[in-house]
Design an enzyme around this catalytic site. Structure first.
Site, short mmCIF file in Angstrom:
data_model
loop_
_atom_site.label_atom_id
_atom_site.label_comp_id
_atom_site.label_asym_id
_atom_site.label_seq_id
_atom_site.Cartn_x
_atom_site.Cartn_y
_atom_site.Cartn_z
N ARG A 1 0.89 -1.19 0.00
CA ARG A 1 0.00 0.00 0.00
C ARG A 1 0.91 1.22 0.00
O ARG A 1 1.63 1.45 0.98
CB ARG A 1 -0.92 -0.01 1.21
CG ARG A 1 -1.63 1.31 1.40
CD ARG A 1 -2.79 1.26 2.35
NE ARG A 1 -3.93 0.60 1.74
CZ ARG A 1 -5.19 0.70 2.18
NH1 ARG A 1 -5.46 1.44 3.24
NH2 ARG A 1 -6.17 0.07 1.59
N HIS B 1 -6.97 0.66 -6.97
CA HIS B 1 -7.28 -0.17 -5.80
C HIS B 1 -7.96 -1.44 -6.33
O HIS B 1 -9.16 -1.66 -6.15
CB HIS B 1 -8.20 0.61 -4.85
CG HIS B 1 -8.27 0.07 -3.46
ND1 HIS B 1 -7.53 -1.03 -3.04
CD2 HIS B 1 -8.98 0.47 -2.37
CE1 HIS B 1 -7.80 -1.27 -1.77
NE2 HIS B 1 -8.66 -0.38 -1.34
N GLN C 1 -10.12 -3.88 -4.13
CA GLN C 1 -11.41 -3.30 -3.76
C GLN C 1 -12.43 -3.50 -4.89
O GLN C 1 -13.55 -3.97 -4.67
CB GLN C 1 -11.23 -1.79 -3.49
CG GLN C 1 -12.50 -1.08 -3.09
CD GLN C 1 -12.99 -1.51 -1.73
OE1 GLN C 1 -12.24 -1.47 -0.77
NE2 GLN C 1 -14.25 -1.94 -1.62
N ASP D 1 -16.97 7.29 -2.54
CA ASP D 1 -15.70 7.13 -1.82
C ASP D 1 -15.40 8.48 -1.15
O ASP D 1 -15.99 9.50 -1.54
CB ASP D 1 -14.61 6.74 -2.84
CG ASP D 1 -13.22 6.58 -2.24
OD1 ASP D 1 -13.11 6.45 -1.00
OD2 ASP D 1 -12.23 6.59 -3.02
N CYS E 1 -16.45 1.99 -0.41
CA CYS E 1 -15.30 1.13 -0.09
C CYS E 1 -14.94 1.20 1.39
O CYS E 1 -14.28 0.29 1.89
CB CYS E 1 -14.10 1.54 -0.95
SG CYS E 1 -13.75 3.31 -0.86
N ARG F 1 -13.88 -8.59 0.65
CA ARG F 1 -12.45 -8.35 0.46
C ARG F 1 -11.68 -9.62 0.87
O ARG F 1 -10.75 -10.05 0.20
CB ARG F 1 -11.98 -7.17 1.32
CG ARG F 1 -12.57 -5.81 0.97
CD ARG F 1 -12.01 -5.27 -0.33
NE ARG F 1 -10.57 -5.22 -0.32
CZ ARG F 1 -9.84 -4.22 0.17
NH1 ARG F 1 -10.42 -3.15 0.66
NH2 ARG F 1 -8.51 -4.26 0.13
N1 CP Z 1 -11.43 0.01 1.62
C1 CP Z 1 -10.19 -0.09 2.13
O1 CP Z 1 -9.23 -0.36 1.42
O2 CP Z 1 -10.13 0.08 3.47
P1 CP Z 1 -8.81 0.24 4.33
O3 CP Z 1 -8.17 1.57 3.94
O4 CP Z 1 -9.27 0.24 5.75
O5 CP Z 1 -7.88 -0.89 4.03
N1 NVA Z 2 -9.72 6.99 -2.21
C1 NVA Z 2 -9.50 6.50 -0.88
C2 NVA Z 2 -9.80 5.03 -0.80
C3 NVA Z 2 -9.72 4.44 0.58
C4 NVA Z 2 -9.96 2.96 0.60
C5 NVA Z 2 -8.08 6.79 -0.47
O1 NVA Z 2 -7.17 6.66 -1.31
O2 NVA Z 2 -7.86 7.16 0.68
#
Ligand code: CP
Ligand code: NVA
Length: 308
Positions: free
Chosen positions: A101, A128, A131, A223, A263, A291
């Site tokens: 990440r 992502h 997701q 989102d 999400c 997920r």
């Molecule tokens: N939706 C999602 O990726 O959640 P987190 O940021 O908690 O992993």
């Molecule tokens: N667009 C958001 C998604 C979180 C799962 C971010 O990048 O923070």
């Protein structure tokens, strides 16, 4: 076969279908897969916070017989303490796979060039994919068999929307999105998605009007307005996204049966209201649960494990 999932475009439509079928089997009988990744160690390098991605990967890998090591923002410091390519080549000697990440998408693509085993994008600024796969799997559980979803996305044209656009293009459904001006999805993603959509007959339609986007949708998705790493732009973004809230008035335009998707994490009162998030049509916790199942299927697919 590719051993990585960095963009949804890394998977063919056939591979996506196989992953969905495997995820359904895993969800139904998780005990059959208890030793599928036995003895395999996975690393999770997270430059940003996480609830779902972190815990679903750790739990999922454990339930497949494997092990994990979590490395948070203060641990490895990719590209700061040591070059990404050096970290990748060292971890290649220890691990069966890595979930990343990152702030920058390029960090994952660079890591992948120097790591010979499984690499999964657990969210970057650009995509992502895990997701989006869980989201479509969730819709598939809800909609009549064989129906290609019509999805409306209201919000920011970044990582989550990018992956949904590419996935819709591959699967041949419809996606209608509305973003504020200057927050549209990347031109590059739109070009790639349109090229795929030409073959699959998917419909991709973008604009600035949420009411138009939600008309006739099977599900309305949103989102956060301020993504992780954008905290300094908070005030500016809240202003830009005014009028983009998924609220009861907007859901009325979508129609009675439309599902509500997010999400998560959600910011009630910003991109979505409390009443819509908690409404009976909200499937946000199914998305979160899926997920787990879908990522287990992704890991088995990328690891080349054929049976449970
Ligand atoms: N939706 C999602 O990726 O959640 P987190 O940021 O908690 O992993
Ligand atoms: N667009 C958001 C998604 C979180 C799962 C971010 O990048 O923070």
């Amino acid at each position: 076969m590719k051993q990585y999932l960095i963009s949804i475009a890394d998977l063919s439509a056939e591979e996506i279908e196989n992953i969905f079928q495997l995820a359904a089997r895993i969800k139904k009988s998780p005990e059959k897969y208890r030793t599928s990744l036995q003895g395999q160690m996975f690393g999770l390098i997270f430059e940003k916070p996480s609830t779902r991605t972190w815990i679903s990967f750790e739990t999922g890998i454990f339930s497949l017989g494997g092990g994990t090591v979590y490395l948070g923002p203060e641990d490895i410091k990719l590209g700061v303490r040591e070059e990404v390519r050096d970290v990748a080549r060292v971890l290649d000697r220890y691990l069966a796979g890595i979930i990343l990440r990152t702030f920058s998408h390029q960090t994952i693509t660079e890591f992948r060039r120097h790591f010979s085993k499984v690499v999964v994008n657990g969210l970057s600024d650009f995509e992502h994919p895990c997701q989006a796969l869980a989201d479509y799997f969730t819709l598939r559980e809800r909609l009549p068999k064989g129906r290609k979803p019509a999805l409306a996305f209201i919000g920011d044209g970044n990582n989550v929307l990018h992956s949904l656009l590419l996935l819709t293009a591959s699967l041949g459904g419809e996606i209608h999105y509305a973003t504020p001006r200057n927050h549209e999805p990347s031109e590059d993603v739109l070009k790639r998605a349109s090229a795929i959509a030409k073959k699959t007959k998917a419909v991709i339609q973008g604009g600035y009007n949420p009411e138009e986007a939600v008309e006739g949708a099977d599900a309305v998705y949103t989102d956060v307005w301020v993504s992780m790493g954008e905290e300094k732009q908070r005030e500016e973004k809240l202003k830009a996204f005014r009028g983009m809230q998924v609220n009861e008035a907007l859901m009325k335009k979508a129609g009675k049966g439309a599902y509500v998707m997010h999400c998560l994490p959600a910011h009630r009162g910003e991109e979505i209201t409390e009443s819509v998030l908690e409404s009976k049509n909200s499937i946000v916790f199914d998305q979160a649960e899926n997920r787990l199942h879908v990522q287990k299927a992704v890991l088995l697919h990328l690891s080349g494990v054929k049976r449970g």
